[in-house]
Design a protein around this motif. Sequence first.
Motif, PDB file in Angstrom:
ATOM      1  N   ASP A 347      38.466  42.681  56.493  1.00 19.56           N
ATOM      2  CA  ASP A 347      37.933  42.013  57.841  1.00 19.56           C
ATOM      3  C   ASP A 347      37.296  40.510  57.475  1.00 19.56           C
ATOM      4  OD1 ASP A 347      35.041  41.761  56.879  1.00 19.56           O
ATOM      5  OD2 ASP A 347      35.092  43.864  56.956  1.00 19.56           O
ATOM      6  N   PRO A 348      37.222  39.599  58.314  1.00 18.45           N
ATOM      7  CA  PRO A 348      36.729  38.392  58.062  1.00 18.45           C
ATOM      8  C   PRO A 348      35.702  37.897  57.158  1.00 18.45           C
ATOM      9  CG  PRO A 348      37.272  38.460  60.441  1.00 18.45           C
ATOM     10  CD  PRO A 348      37.111  39.822  59.834  1.00 18.45           C
ATOM     11  N   LEU A 349      35.090  38.759  56.948  1.00 12.58           N
ATOM     12  CA  LEU A 349      33.659  38.340  56.053  1.00 12.58           C
ATOM     13  C   LEU A 349      33.810  39.259  54.632  1.00 12.58           C
ATOM     14  CD1 LEU A 349      30.925  37.915  58.391  1.00 12.58           C
ATOM     15  CD2 LEU A 349      32.139  36.267  57.141  1.00 12.58           C
ATOM     16  N   SER A 350      34.640  40.148  54.530  1.00 18.54           N
ATOM     17  CA  SER A 350      34.767  41.027  53.223  1.00 18.54           C
ATOM     18  C   SER A 350      35.391  40.457  51.963  1.00 18.54           C
ATOM     19  CB  SER A 350      35.187  42.269  53.714  1.00 18.54           C
ATOM     20  OG  SER A 350      34.290  43.064  54.494  1.00 18.54           O
ATOM     21  N   PRO A 351      35.097  40.752  50.912  1.00 14.36           N
ATOM     22  CA  PRO A 351      35.956  40.361  49.591  1.00 14.36           C
ATOM     23  C   PRO A 351      37.606  40.282  50.024  1.00 14.36           C
ATOM     24  CG  PRO A 351      34.098  41.465  49.014  1.00 14.36           C
ATOM     25  CD  PRO A 351      34.063  41.768  50.443  1.00 14.36           C
ATOM     26  N   THR A 352      38.255  39.465  49.403  1.00 15.58           N
ATOM     27  CA  THR A 352      39.573  39.477  49.356  1.00 15.58           C
ATOM     28  C   THR A 352      40.101  39.513  48.177  1.00 15.58           C
ATOM     29  OG1 THR A 352      39.501  38.499  51.567  1.00 15.58           O
ATOM     30  CG2 THR A 352      41.624  38.086  50.332  1.00 15.58           C
ATOM     31  N   ILE A 353      41.295  40.279  47.877  1.00 18.09           N
ATOM     32  CA  ILE A 353      41.775  40.267  46.564  1.00 18.09           C
ATOM     33  C   ILE A 353      43.035  39.342  46.678  1.00 18.09           C
ATOM     34  CG2 ILE A 353      43.357  41.861  45.142  1.00 18.09           C
ATOM     35  CD1 ILE A 353      41.382  44.428  45.554  1.00 18.09           C
ATOM     36  N   MET A 354      43.348  38.591  45.677  1.00 20.84           N
ATOM     37  CA  MET A 354      44.457  37.882  45.546  1.00 20.84           C
ATOM     38  C   MET A 354      45.165  37.950  44.083  1.00 20.84           C
ATOM     39  SD  MET A 354      43.309  34.327  47.318  1.00 20.84           S
ATOM     40  CE  MET A 354      42.655  34.267  48.854  1.00 20.84           C
ATOM     41  N   LYS A 355      46.626  38.098  43.923  1.00 19.24           N
ATOM     42  CA  LYS A 355      47.358  38.327  42.763  1.00 19.24           C
ATOM     43  C   LYS A 355      48.607  38.092  42.768  1.00 19.24           C
ATOM     44  CE  LYS A 355      47.564  43.444  43.738  1.00 19.24           C
ATOM     45  NZ  LYS A 355      47.314  45.055  43.341  1.00 19.24           N
ATOM     46  N   SER A 356      49.311  38.012  41.815  1.00 19.99           N
ATOM     47  CA  SER A 356      50.757  38.038  41.692  1.00 19.99           C
ATOM     48  C   SER A 356      51.328  39.117  42.240  1.00 19.99           C
ATOM     49  CB  SER A 356      51.261  37.810  40.313  1.00 19.99           C
ATOM     50  OG  SER A 356      52.639  37.620  40.220  1.00 19.99           O
ATOM     51  N   THR A 357      52.783  39.153  42.872  1.00 15.38           N
ATOM     52  CA  THR A 357      53.402  40.281  43.383  1.00 15.38           C
ATOM     53  C   THR A 357      54.094  41.028  42.195  1.00 15.38           C
ATOM     54  OG1 THR A 357      55.132  39.138  43.891  1.00 15.38           O
ATOM     55  CG2 THR A 357      53.397  39.516  45.683  1.00 15.38           C
ATOM     56  N   ASP A 358      54.117  40.357  41.076  1.00 18.32           N
ATOM     57  CA  ASP A 358      54.761  40.786  39.731  1.00 18.32           C
ATOM     58  C   ASP A 358      53.872  42.281  39.396  1.00 18.32           C
ATOM     59  OD1 ASP A 358      55.562  41.430  37.127  1.00 18.32           O
ATOM     60  OD2 ASP A 358      55.853  39.255  36.758  1.00 18.32           O
ATOM     61  N   LYS A 359      54.803  43.177  39.255  1.00 17.13           N
ATOM     62  CA  LYS A 359      54.350  44.636  38.822  1.00 17.13           C
ATOM     63  C   LYS A 359      53.435  44.618  37.565  1.00 17.13           C
ATOM     64  CE  LYS A 359      58.654  46.518  37.205  1.00 17.13           C
ATOM     65  NZ  LYS A 359      58.248  46.444  35.890  1.00 17.13           N
ATOM     66  N   ASP A 360      53.983  43.490  36.652  1.00 14.86           N
ATOM     67  CA  ASP A 360      53.385  43.443  35.382  1.00 14.86           C
ATOM     68  C   ASP A 360      52.026  42.574  35.174  1.00 14.86           C
ATOM     69  OD1 ASP A 360      55.111  45.475  34.163  1.00 14.86           O
ATOM     70  OD2 ASP A 360      56.724  43.704  34.152  1.00 14.86           O
ATOM     71  N   THR A 361      51.817  42.141  36.365  1.00 12.04           N
ATOM     72  CA  THR A 361      50.549  40.925  36.379  1.00 12.04           C
ATOM     73  C   THR A 361      49.197  41.606  35.824  1.00 12.04           C
ATOM     74  OG1 THR A 361      49.312  39.637  37.829  1.00 12.04           O
ATOM     75  CG2 THR A 361      49.646  41.704  38.539  1.00 12.04           C
ATOM     76  N   ASP A 362      48.698  40.733  34.938  1.00 11.33           N
ATOM     77  CA  ASP A 362      47.557  41.200  34.396  1.00 11.33           C
ATOM     78  C   ASP A 362      46.357  40.417  34.745  1.00 11.33           C
ATOM     79  OD1 ASP A 362      47.696  38.467  33.354  1.00 11.33           O
ATOM     80  OD2 ASP A 362      48.562  39.380  31.256  1.00 11.33           O
ATOM     81  N   SER A 363      46.325  39.887  35.826  1.00 10.95           N
ATOM     82  CA  SER A 363      45.152  39.120  36.468  1.00 10.95           C
ATOM     83  C   SER A 363      44.951  39.475  37.927  1.00 10.95           C
ATOM     84  CB  SER A 363      45.397  37.523  36.184  1.00 10.95           C
ATOM     85  OG  SER A 363      45.747  37.401  34.889  1.00 10.95           O
ATOM     86  N   LEU A 364      43.713  39.281  37.999  1.00  6.70           N
ATOM     87  CA  LEU A 364      43.172  39.808  39.513  1.00  6.70           C
ATOM     88  C   LEU A 364      42.164  38.734  39.975  1.00  6.70           C
ATOM     89  CD1 LEU A 364      42.585  43.347  41.306  1.00  6.70           C
ATOM     90  CD2 LEU A 364      40.654  41.621  40.874  1.00  6.70           C
ATOM     91  N   PHE A 365      42.122  38.439  41.241  1.00 14.23           N
ATOM     92  CA  PHE A 365      41.138  37.384  41.763  1.00 14.23           C
ATOM     93  C   PHE A 365      40.699  37.996  43.030  1.00 14.23           C
ATOM     94  CE2 PHE A 365      44.627  35.348  39.597  1.00 14.23           C
ATOM     95  CZ  PHE A 365      43.854  34.393  38.368  1.00 14.23           C
ATOM     96  N   VAL A 366      39.215  37.670  43.309  1.00 11.37           N
ATOM     97  CA  VAL A 366      38.484  38.249  44.217  1.00 11.37           C
ATOM     98  C   VAL A 366      37.872  36.851  44.945  1.00 11.37           C
ATOM     99  CG1 VAL A 366      36.634  39.435  45.243  1.00 11.37           C
ATOM    100  CG2 VAL A 366      38.032  40.346  43.437  1.00 11.37           C
ATOM    101  N   LEU A 367      38.039  36.691  46.353  1.00 14.66           N
ATOM    102  CA  LEU A 367      37.262  35.416  46.783  1.00 14.66           C
ATOM    103  C   LEU A 367      36.680  35.884  48.030  1.00 14.66           C
ATOM    104  CD1 LEU A 367      37.257  32.358  46.976  1.00 14.66           C
ATOM    105  CD2 LEU A 367      39.366  32.304  48.194  1.00 14.66           C
TER     106      LEU A 367
END
Length: 372
Positions: A347-367
């Motif tokens: 929803d417009p005020l809840s934490p959002t996850i952003m990451k690569s679509t690569d299935k082997d990605t090793d990073s995750l970001f929350v904004l």
Amino acid sequence: MEFSVFRQVFVRALGHMQSIVEKRAALPILVNVKIEVADDLVLSATNVDLELVEHVAADITLAGKTTVPVQVLYDIVRKLPDDAEIKFKQEGDQLIVTSGRSVFSLPTLPVDTFPIMAGGNLSTKFQMTTGDLAHLINQTKFAIPVDDVRYHLGGIFFHISDDTGTKCLTTVATDAQRMALCHIPAPAGSAEMPSVILPRRVVGELSKLLEDATVDDVIIELSETKARFTLGEAILTSKLVDAQYPNYRVVIPKGNDRIAIIDRKQLTKLADLASALLVAKAANIQLTFSMNKLVINTSDADNGHGTQELDIEYNGDTEFTINFNVKFLLDITNQIEGDKMQIEMQDPLSPTIMKSTDKDTDSLFVLMPMRS
């Protein structure tokens, strides 16, 4: 003491040293670099909480040791020609620096007043590639808060996690508005390491050493209170943040079912272009998602309004609008690897996850979104 050294190798080491010392230290000795000459040339710098020791190839004529103001010496050396040979000779309480027809006389202070950081019992020791350590740090260091009173957030949380069912060496940083997480398979010997917080200052200095490294591996030694990193001829030792890192896992949302897949470079380009209208550091951009389309709106009371569109993949069947701090958004899109990125929203005020679509990605970001 008497020796000579080539400018190209000496200036790199001095550059590392001068960034360690405090520019306005309470004690005069803390603005000095220690120079020790025996089998080779050894430089040392400290600010009491952080210590760097680096070996440099040199032509030794006479052994000895002294300390001189590091910033003055660095400024002299970096302005000499690239191929210059520099000669050093101690005469009483002066260090004579000669290169070609240039001669400088620098004041010295006694070595016995130079503080030495005790290593302590560094019970954990393991080795990993410089590339892997640089990746772990570079993916997360941007989220370390600057000048924040929350002491426990003042660095990168460096620890072993097993959230994926496999032990991983994990780095986390957050300023409560955004969080960055990166993990790699735990290197041999690291599985039982203590969970530690590497201070923002040591993260910065370690990044410089990793960037300049001429070796493939770094040796890491840890205790509950100190960390030591050995990269070839450079040894960086630091005190750790004496605090408990918060439970970052509770910040990672579950059930974010609004999913958009976007060309990462295009989003970065358009968000950067949108920021041209914005004056305030905390300025927001508005993202409106609809079927196959993202609309980016920017508005500033003085500079006007901008609208841009981008083709995307989006699973929602109704229009959805969310606002982000444009700088924070760009920090994340610039770190995500690969051509495509995935944004998971609730929803417009809840934490959002952003990451690569690569299935082997090793990073995750929350904004965290911003209020409109």
